[in-house]
Design an enzyme around this catalytic site. Structure first.
Site, PDB file in Angstrom:
ATOM      1  N   ASP A 117      50.201   8.102  -6.622  1.00  0.00           N
ATOM      2  CA  ASP A 117      50.298   6.903  -5.777  1.00  0.00           C
ATOM      3  C   ASP A 117      51.150   7.076  -4.522  1.00  0.00           C
ATOM      4  O   ASP A 117      51.704   6.093  -4.020  1.00  0.00           O
ATOM      5  CB  ASP A 117      50.847   5.713  -6.592  1.00  0.00           C
ATOM      6  N   ASN A 126      35.013  -0.682 -10.851  1.00  0.00           N
ATOM      7  CA  ASN A 126      35.055  -0.199  -9.461  1.00  0.00           C
ATOM      8  C   ASN A 126      33.908   0.764  -9.178  1.00  0.00           C
ATOM      9  O   ASN A 126      33.343   0.757  -8.084  1.00  0.00           O
ATOM     10  CB  ASN A 126      36.401   0.463  -9.164  1.00  0.00           C
ATOM     11  N   GLY A 160      35.030   1.061 -15.583  1.00  0.00           N
ATOM     12  CA  GLY A 160      34.114   1.409 -14.498  1.00  0.00           C
ATOM     13  C   GLY A 160      33.635   0.267 -13.631  1.00  0.00           C
ATOM     14  O   GLY A 160      32.586   0.373 -13.001  1.00  0.00           O
ATOM     15  N   HIS A 206      44.497   1.536  -6.113  1.00  0.00           N
ATOM     16  CA  HIS A 206      45.615   1.182  -6.988  1.00  0.00           C
ATOM     17  C   HIS A 206      45.765  -0.343  -6.977  1.00  0.00           C
ATOM     18  O   HIS A 206      45.707  -0.952  -5.905  1.00  0.00           O
ATOM     19  CB  HIS A 206      46.901   1.857  -6.489  1.00  0.00           C
ATOM     20  N   LEU A 240      42.877   8.020 -14.708  1.00  0.00           N
ATOM     21  CA  LEU A 240      44.282   7.820 -15.085  1.00  0.00           C
ATOM     22  C   LEU A 240      45.098   9.100 -15.227  1.00  0.00           C
ATOM     23  O   LEU A 240      46.286   9.026 -15.539  1.00  0.00           O
ATOM     24  CB  LEU A 240      44.350   7.010 -16.387  1.00  0.00           C
ATOM     25  N   LYS A 241      44.501  10.244 -14.984  1.00  0.00           N
ATOM     26  CA  LYS A 241      45.258  11.503 -15.074  1.00  0.00           C
ATOM     27  C   LYS A 241      45.508  12.057 -13.675  1.00  0.00           C
ATOM     28  O   LYS A 241      44.831  11.672 -12.718  1.00  0.00           O
ATOM     29  CB  LYS A 241      44.467  12.533 -15.889  1.00  0.00           C
ATOM     30  N   ASN A 276      42.020   7.056  -3.771  1.00  0.00           N
ATOM     31  CA  ASN A 276      42.312   6.317  -5.008  1.00  0.00           C
ATOM     32  C   ASN A 276      42.449   4.844  -4.666  1.00  0.00           C
ATOM     33  O   ASN A 276      42.856   4.489  -3.559  1.00  0.00           O
ATOM     34  CB  ASN A 276      43.632   6.821  -5.610  1.00  0.00           C
TER      35      ASN A 276
HETATM   36  C1  GRF Z   1      41.616  -0.774 -11.598  1.00  0.00           C
HETATM   37  O1  GRF Z   1      42.498  -1.863 -11.568  1.00  0.00           O
HETATM   38  C2  GRF Z   1      42.134   0.371 -10.778  1.00  0.00           C
HETATM   39  O2  GRF Z   1      42.836  -0.026  -9.655  1.00  0.00           O
HETATM   40  C3  GRF Z   1      43.090   1.017 -11.726  1.00  0.00           C
HETATM   41  O3  GRF Z   1      42.470   0.938 -12.979  1.00  0.00           O
HETATM   42  C4  GRF Z   1      41.561  -0.152 -12.993  1.00  0.00           C
HETATM   43  C5  GRF Z   1      40.221   0.419 -13.315  1.00  0.00           C
HETATM   44  O4  GRF Z   1      39.260  -0.569 -13.525  1.00  0.00           O
HETATM   45  N1  GRF Z   1      43.453   2.328 -11.274  1.00  0.00           N
HETATM   46  P1  GRF Z   1      37.726  -0.161 -13.609  1.00  0.00           P
HETATM   47  O5  GRF Z   1      37.622   0.976 -14.624  1.00  0.00           O
HETATM   48  O6  GRF Z   1      37.281   0.236 -12.257  1.00  0.00           O
HETATM   49  O7  GRF Z   1      37.030  -1.395 -14.123  1.00  0.00           O
END
Ligand code: GRF
Length: 198
Positions: free
Chosen positions: A142, A13, A11, A101, A82-83, A99
């Site tokens: 993606d 982000n 988490g 990536h 991730l799903k 999203n």
């Molecule tokens: C990030 O690198 C995001 O791009 C990818 O998974 C990671 C998640 O990191 N999809 P966080 O959970 O936001 O720390």
């Protein structure tokens, strides 16, 4: 703009979004939802008093839609989710699902390309540059329209960990920028050049 964020793990982000959005800003996070009850990201939301939900069946479009509608969400952001989001949710919120990536799509994306696998693949390829991408989400992993990218160098001696950390710093910049731009425009829009240059 009322924003829902879907998470599966740490988490960071989400944290970047929570720092950048909120009272007095153009966008606020109104719901954090996860396919995993033990995702540390959920705790970050709870600490700030933001509504959280754990999906009992992450494949159920109606469960997603009920949660999103109950909070009046206008934008759905996948931040380390991730799903695959159910096609029924994508159809209902088309053009309003984002999203982030951790690579320069269309390279190093698609099924199975998440987490460290992405950075390992970049290093194996010999690429001299990587970065992150914010894009619209469609029915495939993606593949939706790219809204912006931030670039970082791949340095001699990089490991998946060091490269991931360099890319993650840029994710924490581009994702809030993309959400704020969406809030100002009323819908997700391509980012301005100054938001995507490192
Ligand atoms: C990030 O690198 C995001 O791009 C990818 O998974 C990671 C998640 O990191 N999809 P966080 O959970 O936001 O720390």
């Amino acid at each position: 703009m009322r924003v829902a964020v879907a998470v599966s793990g740490r988490g960071s982000n989400l944290e970047a979004l929570l720092e950048a959005l909120g009272d007095g800003r153009e966008a606020q996070v109104v719901l954090v939802l996860s396919n995993r009850a033990d995702a540390p990201a959920l705790e970050r939301a709870r600490r700030r008093g933001i509504a959280t939900a754990v999906l009992s069946d992450f494949r159920s479009a109606s469960e997603w839609s009920d949660l999103l509608e109950a909070q009046g969400a206008e934008l759905l952001v996948l931040a380390g989710y991730l799903k695959l989001v159910p096609p029924g949710v994508i159809a209902r919120y088309r053009g309003r699902v984002l999203n982030v990536h951790p690579a320069l799509l269309p390279a190093f994306g698609g099924p199975g390309m998440f987490g460290h696998r992405v950075h390992e693949a970049v290093l194996v390829s010999g690429a001299t540059e990587s970065g992150c991408t914010v894009h619209l989400v469609d029915e495939e992993y993606d593949r939706g329209a790219i809204l912006g990218q931030r670039r970082v160098p791949v340095l001699p001696g990089d490991t998946p960990d060091t490269l991931a950390a360099r890319v993650l710093r840029e994710e924490h910049r581009i994702l809030p920028a993309a959400v704020l731009a969406a809030a100002r425009a009323g819908r997700p829009v391509p980012l301005e050049p100054q938001q995507v240059t490192t």
